[in-house]
Each structure stands twice: as C-alpha cells, then as structure tokens.
Motif scaffolding. Structure first.
Motif, PDB file in Angstrom:
ATOM      1  N   GLN A  17       0.761  -0.955   0.395  1.00 44.17           N
ATOM      2  CA  GLN A  17      -0.191   0.142   0.195  1.00 44.17           C
ATOM      3  C   GLN A  17       0.723   1.377  -0.178  1.00 44.17           C
ATOM      4  O   GLN A  17       0.660   2.457  -0.594  1.00 44.17           O
ATOM      5  CB  GLN A  17      -1.103   0.079   1.334  1.00 44.17           C
ATOM      6  N   ASP A  18       2.223   1.266   0.825  1.00 47.39           N
ATOM      7  CA  ASP A  18       3.153   2.441   0.893  1.00 47.39           C
ATOM      8  C   ASP A  18       3.834   2.648  -0.774  1.00 47.39           C
ATOM      9  O   ASP A  18       3.372   3.788  -1.366  1.00 47.39           O
ATOM     10  CB  ASP A  18       3.676   2.141   1.994  1.00 47.39           C
ATOM     11  N   ALA A  19       3.835   1.726  -1.365  1.00 46.03           N
ATOM     12  CA  ALA A  19       4.514   1.486  -2.534  1.00 46.03           C
ATOM     13  C   ALA A  19       3.410   2.182  -3.666  1.00 46.03           C
ATOM     14  O   ALA A  19       3.938   2.977  -4.559  1.00 46.03           O
ATOM     15  CB  ALA A  19       4.759   0.173  -3.526  1.00 46.03           C
ATOM     16  N   LEU A  20       1.895   1.984  -3.157  1.00 46.21           N
ATOM     17  CA  LEU A  20       0.925   2.454  -4.083  1.00 46.21           C
ATOM     18  C   LEU A  20       0.864   3.784  -3.362  1.00 46.21           C
ATOM     19  O   LEU A  20       0.432   4.356  -4.845  1.00 46.21           O
ATOM     20  CB  LEU A  20      -0.278   1.466  -4.147  1.00 46.21           C
ATOM     21  N   LEU A  21       1.167   4.322  -2.695  1.00 48.10           N
ATOM     22  CA  LEU A  21       0.875   5.417  -2.965  1.00 48.10           C
ATOM     23  C   LEU A  21       1.835   6.741  -3.416  1.00 48.10           C
ATOM     24  O   LEU A  21       1.369   7.348  -3.855  1.00 48.10           O
ATOM     25  CB  LEU A  21       0.789   6.064  -1.113  1.00 48.10           C
ATOM     26  N   THR A  22       2.896   6.081  -2.306  1.00 43.85           N
ATOM     27  CA  THR A  22       4.354   6.779  -3.690  1.00 43.85           C
ATOM     28  C   THR A  22       3.972   6.374  -4.679  1.00 43.85           C
ATOM     29  O   THR A  22       4.458   7.960  -5.755  1.00 43.85           O
ATOM     30  CB  THR A  22       4.979   5.410  -2.974  1.00 43.85           C
ATOM     31  N   ARG A  23       4.212   5.744  -5.756  1.00 45.04           N
ATOM     32  CA  ARG A  23       3.468   5.930  -6.912  1.00 45.04           C
ATOM     33  C   ARG A  23       2.790   6.873  -7.655  1.00 45.04           C
ATOM     34  O   ARG A  23       2.659   7.308  -8.086  1.00 45.04           O
ATOM     35  CB  ARG A  23       2.964   4.568  -8.398  1.00 45.04           C
ATOM     36  N   THR A  24       1.149   6.456  -6.886  1.00 42.35           N
ATOM     37  CA  THR A  24       0.654   7.798  -6.824  1.00 42.35           C
ATOM     38  C   THR A  24       0.402   8.735  -7.007  1.00 42.35           C
ATOM     39  O   THR A  24      -0.069   9.874  -8.205  1.00 42.35           O
ATOM     40  CB  THR A  24      -1.296   7.908  -6.167  1.00 42.35           C
ATOM     41  N   ALA A  25       1.410   9.565  -5.613  1.00 42.39           N
ATOM     42  CA  ALA A  25       2.048  10.682  -5.498  1.00 42.39           C
ATOM     43  C   ALA A  25       2.905  11.211  -6.499  1.00 42.39           C
ATOM     44  O   ALA A  25       2.611  12.116  -7.092  1.00 42.39           O
ATOM     45  CB  ALA A  25       2.991  10.836  -4.030  1.00 42.39           C
ATOM     46  N   TYR A  26       3.922  10.528  -7.179  1.00 39.39           N
ATOM     47  CA  TYR A  26       4.716  10.035  -7.890  1.00 39.39           C
ATOM     48  C   TYR A  26       3.953  11.014  -9.393  1.00 39.39           C
ATOM     49  O   TYR A  26       4.415  11.744 -10.201  1.00 39.39           O
ATOM     50  CB  TYR A  26       5.410   9.482  -8.373  1.00 39.39           C
ATOM     51  N   GLU A  27       2.749   9.830 -10.082  1.00 39.19           N
ATOM     52  CA  GLU A  27       2.157  10.141 -10.986  1.00 39.19           C
ATOM     53  C   GLU A  27       1.326  11.641 -10.881  1.00 39.19           C
ATOM     54  O   GLU A  27       0.833  12.441 -12.092  1.00 39.19           O
ATOM     55  CB  GLU A  27       1.155   8.989 -11.321  1.00 39.19           C
ATOM     56  N   LEU A  28       1.064  12.010 -10.052  1.00 40.04           N
ATOM     57  CA  LEU A  28       0.035  13.486 -10.084  1.00 40.04           C
ATOM     58  C   LEU A  28       0.455  14.444  -9.455  1.00 40.04           C
ATOM     59  O   LEU A  28       0.667  15.417  -9.745  1.00 40.04           O
ATOM     60  CB  LEU A  28      -0.584  12.787  -8.689  1.00 40.04           C
ATOM     61  N   SER A  29       2.433  14.300 -10.017  1.00 42.36           N
ATOM     62  CA  SER A  29       3.118  15.629  -9.296  1.00 42.36           C
ATOM     63  C   SER A  29       4.062  16.109 -10.865  1.00 42.36           C
ATOM     64  O   SER A  29       3.410  14.791 -11.690  1.00 42.36           O
ATOM     65  CB  SER A  29       4.733  14.872  -8.329  1.00 42.36           C
ATOM     66  N   SER A  30       4.175  17.218 -10.833  1.00 39.78           N
ATOM     67  CA  SER A  30       4.585  17.891 -11.673  1.00 39.78           C
ATOM     68  C   SER A  30       5.993  18.602 -11.213  1.00 39.78           C
ATOM     69  O   SER A  30       6.236  18.550 -10.720  1.00 39.78           O
ATOM     70  CB  SER A  30       3.338  18.498 -12.598  1.00 39.78           C
TER      71      SER A  30
END
Length: 76
Positions: A17-30
């Motif tokens: 779940q932490d990896a999913l959060l990290t990946r999602t934050a990265y994908e939403l970042s610009s």
C-alpha cells in the motif's frame, strides 16, 4: 493567512500500500509541484466520500474492504 487546523491520523499500511501511495503521488506530481503521499490520501478520502454521497461504487468499495489487504485488522 493562518493554516487550516488539521487532525492527525496514524494508520498502519502494508509495504504494498505504501508503494501504491508513492507511485500515485509520483504520477500526480509535475515539475512545478510535487504531490505528497498525505495529499494523495486526502484526495482519496474526498473522492470516496463524494462518490458514496452520489450513491456510486458502494458495493465495489464494500467488496474491496472485505479483502484482507484493505480491511482494518481490528474489524473482526
């Protein structure tokens, strides 16, 4: 301008779940704005609450919560 008062919540999550959060934050970042994992969690809370208020995805969320990886260990 004073900051909004926020409540703190500590939640135990799995490494997956932490990896999913990290990946999602990265994908939403610009390049202009980095998105934190906390912001992702707040966004998810708002999105789920809005969808439930509109009667959407209720059974889907219930089914996800029955999954051991998502459900709270103290629920049963």
């Amino acid at each position: 301008m004073p900051k909004k008062e926020r409540k703190r919540l500590q939640v135990v999550i799995s490494e997956e779940q932490d990896a999913l959060l990290t990946r999602t934050a990265y994908e939403l970042s610009s390049p202009e704005r980095l998105i934190s994992k906390s912001e992702v969690v707040r966004l998810a809370i708002e999105k789920i609450a809005r969808e439930l208020g509109e009667g959407e995805h209720l059974e889907e969320y219930r089914n996800l919560l029955e999954n051991e990886d998502v459900a709270d260990d103290q629920n049963g």
